[in-house]
Motif scaffolding. Sequence first.
Motif, short mmCIF file in Angstrom:
data_model
loop_
_atom_site.label_atom_id
_atom_site.label_comp_id
_atom_site.label_asym_id
_atom_site.label_seq_id
_atom_site.Cartn_x
_atom_site.Cartn_y
_atom_site.Cartn_z
N CYS A 1 2.18 -1.25 -42.19
CA CYS A 1 1.51 -0.01 -42.58
C CYS A 1 1.36 -0.03 -44.10
O CYS A 1 2.24 -0.53 -44.80
N GLY A 2 0.26 0.54 -44.60
CA GLY A 2 0.10 0.49 -46.04
C GLY A 2 -0.84 1.51 -46.63
O GLY A 2 -1.72 2.03 -45.94
N ASP B 1 -3.43 1.81 -49.99
CA ASP B 1 -4.10 0.97 -51.00
C ASP B 1 -4.98 1.85 -51.87
O ASP B 1 -5.61 2.79 -51.37
N GLU C 1 -1.81 -10.81 -45.49
CA GLU C 1 -2.00 -9.70 -44.56
C GLU C 1 -3.02 -10.08 -43.48
O GLU C 1 -2.84 -9.77 -42.30
N ILE D 1 -2.06 -3.74 -38.02
CA ILE D 1 -2.12 -3.22 -39.39
C ILE D 1 -2.80 -1.86 -39.38
O ILE D 1 -3.89 -1.71 -38.81
N SER E 1 -3.92 0.98 -42.26
CA SER E 1 -4.07 1.15 -43.71
C SER E 1 -4.76 2.46 -44.02
O SER E 1 -5.69 2.86 -43.31
N TYR F 1 -6.83 3.94 -47.19
CA TYR F 1 -7.47 3.55 -48.44
C TYR F 1 -7.83 4.79 -49.25
O TYR F 1 -8.42 5.73 -48.72
N GLU G 1 -7.85 -4.39 -37.76
CA GLU G 1 -7.17 -3.40 -38.58
C GLU G 1 -7.65 -2.00 -38.23
O GLU G 1 -8.83 -1.76 -37.99
N ALA H 1 -8.11 1.55 -39.89
CA ALA H 1 -8.18 2.02 -41.27
C ALA H 1 -8.62 3.47 -41.34
O ALA H 1 -9.43 3.94 -40.54
N LYS I 1 0.43 2.45 -54.21
CA LYS I 1 0.31 1.26 -53.37
C LYS I 1 1.62 1.10 -52.61
O LYS I 1 2.70 1.19 -53.20
N MET J 1 3.46 -0.92 -48.89
CA MET J 1 3.42 -1.66 -47.63
C MET J 1 4.77 -1.50 -46.93
O MET J 1 5.82 -1.53 -47.59
N TRP K 1 -1.28 9.39 -42.96
CA TRP K 1 -2.14 8.78 -41.94
C TRP K 1 -2.78 9.84 -41.05
O TRP K 1 -3.98 9.82 -40.79
#
Length: 332
Positions: free
Chosen positions: A131-132, A134, A155, A165, A167, A169, A189, A191, A199, A201, A244
């Motif tokens: 999970c991230g 960016d 990644e 994944i 993400s 953004y 992914e 997203a 940032k 992860m 999220w």
Amino acid sequence: MLEIFGIDEESEKVYARLLALGSAPIEKVAEEADASPEVVEGRIATLQSAGLCVRDVTGWWQVVPLPEALRALRAKRTAELDALVASADATQTRLLAMSDVGSGNLRALVGGEALRTALRDFAHNARFEICGFDKPPYEITRPPTKEWLEEHSPEYQALLRGVGIRSVYHPGFDRNRLTEMSTFHDAGERARTGDVPMKLMIADASVALTQAPASYAPDQERRAILVQHPIMVEALQSLFEAIWHRSLPIDTTSGGLSSDPRRDLLISLLMGGATDVAIANQLGVTERSVRRWIANLMEDLDVQTRLQLGAALARSEALRNDSTSLAGLDAD
């Protein structure tokens, strides 16, 4: 009056004489100050080193107005302080790296190479999900290709071997980032886009990696921290889940309308009832750009009004959902 510049009383008197004269040779200033030319020359040298007097085009001396001299002094002191802060910051991070805080639960990473190595190991060791967050600035500015990502992106390599994944953004992606996001999306992914604070992860809800915000700035040494303390990782995972769930999906397959994640985000925002101002703020563009994009979208869908646009987008979404459901039935 001139103590802030480090000027003694006698040199201040020379400044006052020179101010009254406007512009004069040393001999004239010495005559007015009732002192020898050699003494006055030394005091003018003191004033010059403090930025309080200069030679004019004729070679005579004239004072620098105090407000101008103070601004120059402030700029000089600010530059000196900035250099000291940068030096102290670098020293602090190096001491932190040497200390290896928390018996392995927290590990400081200093320098680009240390961070790249940690990212590679981080993605390589992930088994289930990464999970991230960016956000700009982005280190890589080259146009991304699938082949480049397969060889150089830890990644993307994790994604190809079956690691999920997710993400989020931050708005403001450039063209290269949009292309890379599309490639990641095509590989599986999931997203979204929203306001992210940093940032970050997280791998398998057990280890996290986050960069120090100060290291985002140009010419700053890259710094990050690897977190393995279970309570801290749990807190970061909770933060990720909260952001999220309130972020907007980026879908590059919505009825074939767009292969541009920024345009798909525009569609998501329109369907969510966002105003032009809100869309502009979310995407980091002007209202004029938003209106132009909406006009292009209306032209593509052959509609004349915003109401018709909303109906067309809703119909497209319904068709896409029906296709997804039918695909699921066929799979059974």
